[in-house]
Design a protein around this motif. Structure first.
Motif, mmCIF file in Angstrom:
data_model
loop_
_atom_site.group_PDB
_atom_site.id
_atom_site.type_symbol
_atom_site.label_atom_id
_atom_site.label_comp_id
_atom_site.label_asym_id
_atom_site.label_seq_id
_atom_site.Cartn_x
_atom_site.Cartn_y
_atom_site.Cartn_z
ATOM 1 N N GLY A 1 3.813 52.636 30.252
ATOM 2 C CA GLY A 1 3.985 52.733 31.702
ATOM 3 C C GLY A 1 5.444 52.895 32.115
ATOM 4 O O GLY A 1 5.776 52.892 33.293
ATOM 5 N N GLU A 2 6.320 53.087 31.118
ATOM 6 C CA GLU A 2 7.737 53.240 31.437
ATOM 7 C C GLU A 2 7.996 54.567 32.160
ATOM 8 O O GLU A 2 8.904 54.678 32.979
ATOM 9 C CB GLU A 2 8.532 53.171 30.131
ATOM 10 C CG GLU A 2 10.019 53.048 30.301
ATOM 11 C CD GLU A 2 10.739 53.053 28.950
ATOM 12 O OE1 GLU A 2 10.120 52.611 27.943
ATOM 13 O OE2 GLU A 2 11.882 53.513 28.894
ATOM 14 N N ILE A 3 7.166 55.570 31.831
ATOM 15 C CA ILE A 3 7.356 56.878 32.465
ATOM 16 C C ILE A 3 6.084 57.246 33.228
ATOM 17 O O ILE A 3 4.970 56.982 32.765
ATOM 18 C CB ILE A 3 7.702 57.949 31.397
ATOM 19 C CG1 ILE A 3 8.120 59.258 32.051
ATOM 20 C CG2 ILE A 3 6.555 58.177 30.434
ATOM 21 C CD1 ILE A 3 8.709 60.259 31.060
ATOM 22 N N LEU A 4 6.248 57.845 34.398
ATOM 23 C CA LEU A 4 5.092 58.308 35.179
ATOM 24 C C LEU A 4 4.851 59.791 34.898
ATOM 25 O O LEU A 4 5.742 60.492 34.401
ATOM 26 C CB LEU A 4 5.336 58.086 36.676
ATOM 27 C CG LEU A 4 5.521 56.629 37.109
ATOM 28 C CD1 LEU A 4 5.767 56.551 38.616
ATOM 29 C CD2 LEU A 4 4.306 55.776 36.729
ATOM 30 N N CYS A 5 3.648 60.269 35.240
ATOM 31 C CA CYS A 5 3.286 61.640 34.872
ATOM 32 C C CYS A 5 4.201 62.678 35.532
ATOM 33 O O CYS A 5 4.564 63.672 34.912
ATOM 34 C CB CYS A 5 1.834 61.915 35.222
ATOM 35 S SG CYS A 5 0.717 60.867 34.272
ATOM 36 N N GLY A 6 4.565 62.433 36.771
ATOM 37 C CA GLY A 6 5.461 63.372 37.466
ATOM 38 C C GLY A 6 6.782 63.515 36.725
ATOM 39 O O GLY A 6 7.286 64.619 36.519
ATOM 40 N N GLU A 7 7.312 62.389 36.266
ATOM 41 C CA GLU A 7 8.589 62.413 35.528
ATOM 42 C C GLU A 7 8.424 63.156 34.201
ATOM 43 O O GLU A 7 9.301 63.906 33.773
ATOM 44 C CB GLU A 7 9.058 60.989 35.238
ATOM 45 C CG GLU A 7 9.357 60.174 36.488
ATOM 46 C CD GLU A 7 9.413 58.655 36.253
ATOM 47 O OE1 GLU A 7 9.859 57.961 37.167
ATOM 48 O OE2 GLU A 7 8.991 58.180 35.167
ATOM 49 N N CYS A 8 7.292 62.906 33.586
ATOM 50 C CA CYS A 8 7.032 63.520 32.286
ATOM 51 C C CYS A 8 6.910 65.043 32.423
ATOM 52 O O CYS A 8 7.417 65.804 31.600
ATOM 53 C CB CYS A 8 5.754 62.914 31.703
ATOM 54 S SG CYS A 8 5.455 63.345 29.985
ATOM 55 N N LYS A 9 6.258 65.478 33.494
ATOM 56 C CA LYS A 9 6.144 66.920 33.744
ATOM 57 C C LYS A 9 7.510 67.544 34.017
ATOM 58 O O LYS A 9 7.748 68.700 33.683
ATOM 59 C CB LYS A 9 5.222 67.166 34.933
ATOM 60 C CG LYS A 9 3.753 66.906 34.626
ATOM 61 C CD LYS A 9 2.939 66.977 35.902
ATOM 62 C CE LYS A 9 1.456 66.808 35.621
ATOM 63 N NZ LYS A 9 0.690 66.727 36.880
ATOM 64 N N GLN A 10 8.390 66.742 34.629
ATOM 65 C CA GLN A 10 9.747 67.239 34.891
ATOM 66 C C GLN A 10 10.527 67.457 33.591
ATOM 67 O O GLN A 10 11.508 68.194 33.559
ATOM 68 C CB GLN A 10 10.541 66.255 35.767
ATOM 69 C CG GLN A 10 10.010 66.097 37.179
ATOM 70 C CD GLN A 10 10.325 67.290 38.077
ATOM 71 O OE1 GLN A 10 10.906 68.279 37.614
ATOM 72 N NE2 GLN A 10 9.931 67.205 39.336
ATOM 73 N N ILE A 11 10.096 66.791 32.529
ATOM 74 C CA ILE A 11 10.720 67.023 31.216
ATOM 75 C C ILE A 11 10.155 68.304 30.594
ATOM 76 O O ILE A 11 10.866 69.117 30.026
ATOM 77 C CB ILE A 11 10.484 65.819 30.268
ATOM 78 C CG1 ILE A 11 11.114 64.563 30.857
ATOM 79 C CG2 ILE A 11 11.027 66.106 28.875
ATOM 80 C CD1 ILE A 11 10.797 63.279 30.089
ATOM 81 N N LEU A 12 8.840 68.464 30.750
ATOM 82 C CA LEU A 12 8.202 69.649 30.154
ATOM 83 C C LEU A 12 8.626 70.944 30.852
ATOM 84 O O LEU A 12 8.872 71.957 30.180
ATOM 85 C CB LEU A 12 6.661 69.506 30.214
ATOM 86 C CG LEU A 12 5.843 70.703 29.736
ATOM 87 C CD1 LEU A 12 6.132 71.027 28.271
ATOM 88 C CD2 LEU A 12 4.335 70.447 29.919
ATOM 89 N N ALA A 13 8.719 70.903 32.172
ATOM 90 C CA ALA A 13 8.948 72.146 32.932
ATOM 91 C C ALA A 13 10.161 72.954 32.438
ATOM 92 O O ALA A 13 10.022 74.145 32.151
ATOM 93 C CB ALA A 13 9.026 71.847 34.423
ATOM 94 N N PRO A 14 11.353 72.339 32.315
ATOM 95 C CA PRO A 14 12.485 73.149 31.840
ATOM 96 C C PRO A 14 12.321 73.642 30.399
ATOM 97 O O PRO A 14 12.826 74.712 30.049
ATOM 98 C CB PRO A 14 13.688 72.209 31.953
ATOM 99 C CG PRO A 14 13.140 70.849 32.148
ATOM 100 C CD PRO A 14 11.759 70.980 32.697
ATOM 101 N N MET A 15 11.595 72.882 29.577
ATOM 102 C CA MET A 15 11.330 73.350 28.194
ATOM 103 C C MET A 15 10.480 74.616 28.248
ATOM 104 O O MET A 15 10.717 75.579 27.526
ATOM 105 C CB MET A 15 10.570 72.287 27.409
ATOM 106 C CG MET A 15 11.373 71.054 27.089
ATOM 107 S SD MET A 15 10.276 69.857 26.292
ATOM 108 C CE MET A 15 11.478 68.701 25.652
ATOM 109 N N MET A 16 9.471 74.567 29.099
ATOM 110 C CA MET A 16 8.577 75.708 29.266
ATOM 111 C C MET A 16 9.360 76.924 29.771
ATOM 112 O O MET A 16 9.203 78.029 29.271
ATOM 113 C CB MET A 16 7.471 75.324 30.268
ATOM 114 C CG MET A 16 6.411 76.353 30.477
ATOM 115 S SD MET A 16 5.309 76.494 29.056
ATOM 116 C CE MET A 16 4.113 75.219 29.396
#
Ligand code: TRP
Length: 382
Positions: A335-350
């Motif tokens: 629960g340290e990271i929320l899904c919105g934050e996690c998607k913000q990590i994926l987006a620039p990689m994508m």
């Protein structure tokens, strides 16, 4: 969802329901890709591969034999393919990236079949011009994946039929309609092109020997839904004087929405290789995750990466390093990271991935001839 919707159906033309991969191995009669075999592959390759470690490639036929032959100095060649029924999405690239790794590490030839005849026969809504257009378009993605032009031959069924017909007729004569119906589930209402088509998909497994006279093993990296084709191909191989093709088989690559595999026909479920960064980002932000209903709940209880499509992207493409993956998994579960934050990590990689791929795709337009089957015609004339 009713029980019937959930029922597993896996054929080369239809994949639905909840996929039970153990059952597929049993029903199709393939072998599990176990640790011992993986180690043998790594030993020759000189390194491990995360798609094997994470069991994306999980099943095979005859890979033990292929490695035995390789160690005796008998190289194999690779054969894979794509039905050009639409644009390529990120999920399609995953097994191609693995195929490239095999090509690089084992120094092998690759025959890449674009089955525009197949898609013309099987997709009622696709016109002849559509499949021809997607053939060109998809070839750009194949080239952009980075295969070695000196060792890669893209075969387009319709355009390159002269290279393939001689083998196709020999295969076709050995397969009865009752076998084809039993293996593929063909029905009377089908057009006869579709019934002929499996002869075409067998051809690249035999083409190398046919053209060069070299009898070497063939290895087919593919999704497991293609296995019925190889049962037929293997069944006729020895009767025609060829080795049975081996294969190394992957699971379906999941989409961004809940369940299923990525599908180019559901626009939000897949990031297309030609998507503009802004649209790709939007798709990532709309992806299905394993999050809780409220942020508060998630902080307290954590989320579930096992069902999360974002986590699957990390697993199969963007986080080949186990430490990175473990780190994000821990943060997710705790629960340290929320899904919105996690998607913000994926987006620039994508976005970065797409920018590189799209640049390579532009260059590919000038390089199509480097991969053309024309070179095989010269070889055949020798
Ligand atoms: N039938 C496959 C599809 O619809 C295309 C294909 C042809 C293929 N030959 C192959 C896929 C070999 C994997 C390996 O996509």
């Amino acid at each position: 969802m009713s029980d019937k919707d959930d029922e597993m159906v896996v054929t080369p033309w239809e994949v639905r329901g909840k996929i039970d991969y153990d059952r597929l191995i049993k029903e199709f009669g393939t072998q599990r890709l176990d640790d011992k075999l993986k180690k043998r592959i790594y030993k020759i390759a000189g390194e491990s591969h995360f798609m094997l470690e994470r069991d994306l490639f999980f099943s095979h036929r005859d890979m033990d034999w292929v490695l035995n032959e390789y160690e005796k100095g008998d190289k194999f060649f690779l054969y894979t393919g794509r039905g050009p029924s639409g644009q390529v999405h990120i999920g399609h690239l995953v097994p191609w990236m693995f195929t490239k790794w095999l090509q690089d590490r084992f120094g092998t030839r690759l025959y890449f079949q674009l089955t525009n005849d197949e898609k013309f026969f099987f997709e009622p809504d696709l016109s002849y011009d559509d499949v021809k257009g997607f053939t060109y378009d998809n070839a750009l993605d194949i080239i952009a994946t980075g295969f070695d032009p000196e060792k890669t031959y893209i075969l387009q069924d319709i355009e390159d039929i002269d290279l393939m017909y001689e083998i196709a007729v020999q295969v076709a004569k050995k397969v009865t309609f009752s076998t084809a119906r039993a293996v593929f589930g063909f029905e009377n209402s089908m057009n006869i092109g579709g019934i002929w088509y499996p002869a075409m998909q067998a051809v690249p497994a035999f083409l190398h020997q046919h053209l060069t006279g070299e009898k070497v093993p063939c290895v087919i990296p593919c999704a497991i839904d293609q296995d019925p084709h190889w049962r037929v191909t293997r069944d006729v191989a020895e009767k025609l004087g060829y080795y049975k093709p081996a294969s190394i088989q992957n699971r379906f690559v999941p989409g961004l929405q809940e369940g299923g595999k990525m599908s180019a026909s559901d626009p939000m479920s897949a990031v297309l290789t030609t998507d503009k960064p802004k649209l790709a980002k939007k798709k990532v932000m709309a992806a299905f995750t394993g999050g809780r209903d409220t942020a508060e709940e998630q902080r307290k209880l954590g989320a579930n990466p096992d069902i999360c499509s974002v986590f699957k992207y990390y697993t199969f493409i963007f986080m080949p390093d186990d430490k990175d993956l473990e780190n994000i998994e821990k943060k997710c579960r705790s629960g340290e990271i929320l899904c919105g934050e996690c998607k913000q990590i994926l987006a620039p990689m994508m976005v970065e991935f797409l920018e590189n791929h799209q640049a390579a795709r532009e260059e590919a337009k000038e390089r199509i001839h480097e991969f053309s089957a024309e070179r095989l015609r010269t070889e055949a004339r020798k």
